[in-house]
Scaffold this active site. Sequence first.
Site, PDB file in Angstrom:
ATOM      1  N   ARG A   1      12.143   3.273   0.441  1.00 50.83           N
ATOM      2  CA  ARG A   1      11.057   3.636   1.358  1.00 50.83           C
ATOM      3  C   ARG A   1      10.138   2.446   1.521  1.00 50.83           C
ATOM      4  O   ARG A   1       9.086   2.373   0.864  1.00 50.83           O
ATOM      5  CB  ARG A   1      10.334   4.875   0.824  1.00 50.83           C
ATOM      6  CG  ARG A   1      11.173   6.136   1.034  1.00 50.83           C
ATOM      7  CD  ARG A   1      10.600   7.300   0.282  1.00 50.83           C
ATOM      8  NE  ARG A   1      10.658   7.059  -1.155  1.00 50.83           N
ATOM      9  CZ  ARG A   1      10.203   7.899  -2.088  1.00 50.83           C
ATOM     10  NH1 ARG A   1       9.666   9.042  -1.730  1.00 50.83           N
ATOM     11  NH2 ARG A   1      10.298   7.604  -3.358  1.00 50.83           N
TER      12      ARG A   1
ATOM     13  N   ASP B   1       7.312  -0.084   2.770  1.00 51.02           N
ATOM     14  CA  ASP B   1       5.922   0.143   3.171  1.00 51.02           C
ATOM     15  C   ASP B   1       5.623  -0.343   4.583  1.00 51.02           C
ATOM     16  O   ASP B   1       6.398  -1.107   5.160  1.00 51.02           O
ATOM     17  CB  ASP B   1       5.014  -0.683   2.230  1.00 51.02           C
ATOM     18  CG  ASP B   1       4.525   0.165   1.078  1.00 51.02           C
ATOM     19  OD1 ASP B   1       4.512   1.394   1.205  1.00 51.02           O
ATOM     20  OD2 ASP B   1       4.144  -0.430   0.047  1.00 51.02           O
TER      21      ASP B   1
ATOM     22  N   ARG C   1       5.307  -6.984  -4.424  1.00 51.72           N
ATOM     23  CA  ARG C   1       4.121  -7.636  -3.847  1.00 51.72           C
ATOM     24  C   ARG C   1       3.082  -7.948  -4.918  1.00 51.72           C
ATOM     25  O   ARG C   1       2.389  -8.975  -4.842  1.00 51.72           O
ATOM     26  CB  ARG C   1       3.531  -6.768  -2.741  1.00 51.72           C
ATOM     27  CG  ARG C   1       4.410  -6.757  -1.486  1.00 51.72           C
ATOM     28  CD  ARG C   1       4.048  -5.634  -0.530  1.00 51.72           C
ATOM     29  NE  ARG C   1       2.656  -5.716  -0.126  1.00 51.72           N
ATOM     30  CZ  ARG C   1       2.031  -4.746   0.564  1.00 51.72           C
ATOM     31  NH1 ARG C   1       2.689  -3.642   0.902  1.00 51.72           N
ATOM     32  NH2 ARG C   1       0.778  -4.897   0.909  1.00 51.72           N
TER      33      ARG C   1
END
Lengths: 246, 246
Positions: free
Chosen positions: B50, B52, B199
């Site tokens: 999934r 972002d 990230r």
Amino acid sequence: MPRFRIIIEYAGGDFCGWQRQANAPSIQQALEDAITAFTGETVEVVGAGRTDTGVHALAQVAHFALETERFDADKAMKAINFHLRPAPIVIRHAMEAAPDFHARFSARNRSYLYRILNRPGPAALDRGRVWHVPQELDAAAMHDAAQTLIGKHDFTTFRAKHCQARSAEKTLDGLTVSRVGEEIHLNTHARSFLHHQVRNITGTLKLVGEGKWTRRDVEQALAARDRAAGGPTAPPDGLYLVSVGY
Amino acid sequence: MPRFRIIIEYAGGDFCGWQRQANAPSIQQALEDAITAFTGETVEVVGAGRTDTGVHALAQVAHFALETERFDADKAMKAINFHLRPAPIVIRHAMEAAPDFHARFSARNRSYLYRILNRPGPAALDRGRVWHVPQELDAAAMHDAAQTLIGKHDFTTFRAKHCQARSAEKTLDGLTVSRVGEEIHLNTHARSFLHHQVRNITGTLKLVGEGKWTRRDVEQALAARDRAAGGPTAPPDGLYLVSVGY
């Protein structure tokens, strides 16, 4: 009167090309406007290669002169980049240049890359940055046929009708075609190119990659000195001015 | 009831991420709408990862099932790609899948790439596709510090506050940092990742690249099991889901 040499990267998709035009946004105009916004001076930015509508550059070279002595090259680069936003044009490097440096006339060679995305599905991430050709191309056959174009020739077959060069005679110094993953890359360099020369060569070599043309067909097309004997013009999306040598 | 497995490339910049949301455009929704336009059926497309808001994919994997037997995989791919336009989402490959194939639960590993553009000037051609860091980063120091994160750890320090995973314990199988021309590439793979894990790791390793943090600081941040002990979250622009293994 300080003179600057700048190296510029741009995405050409939203522009009418390098050269200033009355009613369409150009790379040259965007740079001149940004320099004026920063310095208050009206300048002419002279580029090494007049890229066409939609053509990109990794490292176009240009020069301009300022009246005032106030700015160092690094500061000028940052300020011009600030004023260029949000246009997809960026000065990668700026330096002071000799008074006789001329981006176009001092250039000794130019390199171009043409990117073909060669897979069934079109581009998502690189839309507008590649030519999508779904049928599988034979890169080795394209490279082999490309070698017939190396050297000094009359390139009328690969020259746009409205090309303004005095002569169609050019010397092609290098032309390679290779597969890079899902892409076919055509790399070429020469002292200078005719209008649409790389795109017309690419469109012709694609016929070889598809098996429709042979190396001999390319040789004969070149010898015909007739634009109608060449293949179609490849779209601008896949073309990049890669570097300019001095 | 034929089941299809599809491999998808997309530019995430204009989407709220993979997952369907009520009031924002998602990759999942765009695919489901295109499949409905082609088949007339309402389907659910289940993705392996999934991604972002703003995150890209070179090869996301998903599955969906159709009621009817009418379509072969190649035809389905072309038709769905037609209906996806002009969204920057493309099915690269489609194949029939076993009835028990599940894009998310059958996945055994996921690979991500994070691209940092590390040069003075910002991106022109790759705007929205890289994280621009103007100051020079030490890729070797980043790589060395990254090795402290390899293996099974509690990754609370690198986990988004709103992460929904039951446990913060994950096994990081690979993490390399290397310079590729003007870019720094961070490549990582694991069975699965926590929300924002790549990230947050990237934002932390950037501190090492700048010389502000040492390898020891990264080790201590990991041991703290506290998000506040980690570096900032790198922007989504540079992140790519590269592949999913089964």
